[in-house]
Design a protein around this motif. Structure first.
Motif: not given
Length: 184
Positions: A47-51, A61-62, A69-75, A77-82
């Motif tokens: 499944p595709r993962r999201y930030s 966001v949280s 599900g997915g990555h919580d970036c807050g405000r 931009w996604p880090a390179p590993d996100a």
């Protein structure tokens, strides 16, 4: 009267006999089914993962990252590993929608980190009930330009209860993120 092509038996039906030249549209007799491929050998799509990226503080966001599900970036931009697939989040009040429009303009102009893919926006209700007309017009403008998913007011989330499944009004968002839903 002369016979038509393929009418060797003279019945006038014009049907071709088995083995006669020409296309055969019906398969006659038993057909061997192909062997089932080894299910382990087939590649499995992940499944595709999201930030989740908030366009302003308090966007939700949280909460969305916890529920869907997915990555919580807050405000940020996604880090390179996100995950590089981004879902922007904004509340449906005037400053939230204005902030979202500014962020969408940044995507349009290519002023975001390279490699990010905008998959849509989540418009999170800022209160119960319908949006006032000016805000509804602005929300519809956003929906006309990008995939937008409306998230209704959920009292349980406000009280900190993020258990259970998302409300049925978010079926499209849940399908996108691979989250099961039920009616609330």
């Amino acid at each position: 009267m002369g016979r038509r092509r393929g009418d060797e038996d003279g019945d006038g039906g014009g049907r071709e006999r088995p083995g006669a030249p020409g296309p055969e549209i019906w398969v006659r007799g038993p057909v061997d089914l192909p062997e089932d491929p080894d299910p382990v050998a087939l590649p499995q799509a992940e499944p595709r993962r999201y930030s989740w990226v908030g366009t302003h503080g308090g966007a939700g966001v949280s909460t969305l990252a916890t529920v869907y599900g997915g990555h919580d970036c807050g405000r940020d931009w996604p880090a390179p590993d996100a995950p590089r697939s981004v879902l922007l989040v904004a509340r449906t009040h005037a400053s939230g929608l204005a902030s979202l429009l500014r962020t969408l303009e940044m995507f349009r102009r290519g002023q975001v980190p390279a490699g990010l893919d905008l998959d849509g926006v989540a418009l999170v209700a800022d209160g119960q009930g319908r949006l006032p007309r000016p805000l509804e017009r602005q929300a519809r403008l956003i929906e006309a330009t990008v995939d937008a998913y409306r998230v209704p007011w959920v009292t349980a989330w406000r009280l900190g209860d993020l258990s259970g499944t998302p409300p049925r009004e978010t079926t499209a968002l849940a399908r996108l993120t691979g989250t099961p839903t039920r009616g609330r």
